[in-house]
Design a protein around this motif. Structure first.
Motif, PDB file in Angstrom:
ATOM      1  N   GLN A 233       0.856  -1.201   0.000  1.00 47.21           N
ATOM      2  CA  GLN A 233       0.000   0.000   0.000  1.00 47.21           C
ATOM      3  C   GLN A 233       0.889   1.248   0.000  1.00 47.21           C
ATOM      4  O   GLN A 233       0.640   2.194  -0.731  1.00 47.21           O
ATOM      5  CB  GLN A 233      -0.913   0.050   1.243  1.00 47.21           C
ATOM      6  CG  GLN A 233      -1.749  -1.197   1.507  1.00 47.21           C
ATOM      7  CD  GLN A 233      -2.687  -1.560   0.362  1.00 47.21           C
ATOM      8  OE1 GLN A 233      -3.164  -0.700  -0.365  1.00 47.21           O
ATOM      9  NE2 GLN A 233      -2.926  -2.837   0.186  1.00 47.21           N
ATOM     10  N   MET A 269      -3.289   3.696   5.154  1.00 46.86           N
ATOM     11  CA  MET A 269      -2.689   2.494   4.561  1.00 46.86           C
ATOM     12  C   MET A 269      -3.208   1.234   5.270  1.00 46.86           C
ATOM     13  O   MET A 269      -3.527   0.237   4.634  1.00 46.86           O
ATOM     14  CB  MET A 269      -1.159   2.516   4.692  1.00 46.86           C
ATOM     15  CG  MET A 269      -0.479   3.660   3.972  1.00 46.86           C
ATOM     16  SD  MET A 269      -0.758   3.621   2.206  1.00 46.86           S
ATOM     17  CE  MET A 269      -0.920   5.358   1.886  1.00 46.86           C
ATOM     18  N   MET A 272      -6.726   0.548   4.264  1.00 47.45           N
ATOM     19  CA  MET A 272      -6.795  -0.069   2.940  1.00 47.45           C
ATOM     20  C   MET A 272      -6.483  -1.564   3.006  1.00 47.45           C
ATOM     21  O   MET A 272      -7.085  -2.353   2.291  1.00 47.45           O
ATOM     22  CB  MET A 272      -5.872   0.653   1.969  1.00 47.45           C
ATOM     23  CG  MET A 272      -6.625   1.825   1.370  1.00 47.45           C
ATOM     24  SD  MET A 272      -5.645   3.161   0.735  1.00 47.45           S
ATOM     25  CE  MET A 272      -4.394   2.423  -0.122  1.00 47.45           C
ATOM     26  N   CYS A 273      -5.565  -1.952   3.876  1.00 45.72           N
ATOM     27  CA  CYS A 273      -5.286  -3.387   4.049  1.00 45.72           C
ATOM     28  C   CYS A 273      -6.528  -4.115   4.534  1.00 45.72           C
ATOM     29  O   CYS A 273      -6.879  -5.187   4.037  1.00 45.72           O
ATOM     30  CB  CYS A 273      -4.159  -3.613   5.060  1.00 45.72           C
ATOM     31  SG  CYS A 273      -2.550  -3.096   4.486  1.00 45.72           S
TER      32      CYS A 273
END
Length: 350
Positions: A233, A269, A272-273
């Motif tokens: 990411q 980030m 988003m994971c």
């Protein structure tokens, strides 16, 4: 010169930006969901972990411009091959340090002896003896402007003050970690930013910061990065990452910086994971999560026509052959239709 102090008590005063608190709430919800699924679908998680490990090792090195082919990365990660050159030696070191964290994060902590040990593992194939030791010369972080001129972007802690700064950083973290009023998810990026600003090693600071991010996230139960690469990411949105780092390091040496841009980037980030992990289970309730069911759900839930390559990206543990077979069957039964041809082929719910 005034010494940099590491005081994270500002995190417990309740005056935090709303967007950061929203992000931590969203992450916590997705984390709970992932935990429930993990007990049910251990096999899927095991397969995702193997894929994510390769992505992490590839991406964390790529951020530093250390690259080799995907075939070679896979061979090094699966330990089928010895590194052939300097870049591959760097990649092998990251592989071993990442494995150390994956297998032993409960026993490793954010203390100097463990940080030095991880750095030693990271640099074991390339370090010419610098692995596991703080820098002995001052370093600067340069940037190259539009005219190709180099200028100093940031002056990290001088070498002679580094051992002291690292001791203060690790103690500052332990102090804040024991404060029940401080949200650990907000604390971790602050500590990582400070680590990057000290820049304690001659080489490997960026990669160490990502290894330590994973370590602290895992220790606090946020392990999405094990199944969807956190480093990937960052690499995908590298410009945002460096900009957040730049904003949060302004005025750092005189304790005048703001951590918020870096915290927001870090949490985005991680979010988003978790979103990616969630996507990989986008399946109708109560339906067995077979590979076939996941492929079907991925196409049927897509609002726009989706290609075979995109499906393979969302489901990295499913082979392209399986994806092709399921798509073919779905076209035949008429549940989806094929749009375009050749390389432009996409599929959409009929």
């Amino acid at each position: 010169m005034m010494m940099r102090t590491f005081d994270y008590s500002f995190l417990n005063n309740g005056l935090l930006p709303a967007n950061l608190l929203n992000l931590t709430t969203n992450i916590a919800e997705l984390k709970t969901m992932a935990g429930v699924r993990k007990t049910e679908y251990m096999q899927v998680f095991t397969e995702l972990e193997a894929v994510a490990k390769v992505q992490s090792i590839k991406s964390s090195n790529a951020i530093e411009g250390i690259v080799t082919s995907d075939e070679r990365i896979a061979a090094i990660v699966n330990q089928n091959s010895a590194p052939l050159n300097h870049n591959e030696a760097e990649i092998a070191g990251y592989r071993d340090a990442l494995n150390e964290i994956h297998l032993g994060y409960e026993h490793i902590d954010f203390r100097e002896s463990d940080i030095l040990h991880l750095h030693e593992i990271l640099m074991q194939f390339t370090g010419n003896g610098i692995g596991g030791h703080y820098k002995t010369d001052d370093n600067v972080i340069l940037e190259i402007d539009a005219d190709g001129k180099r200028k100093v972007r940031f002056r990290p802690t001088p070498a002679r003050e580094t051992p002291d700064a690292m001791e203060q950083l690790t103690l500052g973290y332990l102090d804040a970690r024991n404060d029940a009023n401080i949200n650990q998810l907000l604390l971790i990026p602050c500590v990582i930013l400070d680590f990057l600003c000290i820049h304690p090693f001659r080489d490997g600071n960026g990669r160490m910061s990502r290894l330590l991010s994973l370590l602290l996230l895992y220790k606090n139960g946020f392990d999405a990065g094990k199944y969807v690469s956190f480093e990937e990411q960052i690499n995908n949105y590298k410009a945002y990452y460096y900009e957040a780092l730049r904003q949060s390091s302004i005025g750092w040496e005189s304790n005048e910086n703001t951590y918020f841009p870096f915290i927001e980037n870090f949490l985005s980030m991680l979010y988003m994971c978790y979103k990616e992990l969630d996507k990989r289970f986008a399946v109708v309730h109560g339906k067995r999560i077979t590979k076939k069911a996941r492929i079907e759900a991925t196409v049927l839930n897509s609002l726009t026509p989706i290609s075979k390559a995109e499906i393979c990206q969302i489901l990295p543990d499913v082979s392209p052959t399986t994806v092709e077979a399921v798509l073919g069957a779905m076209v035949r039964t008429g549940s989806i239709q094929r749009v375009g041809s050749g390389r432009m082929t996409r599929y959409i719910k009929a």
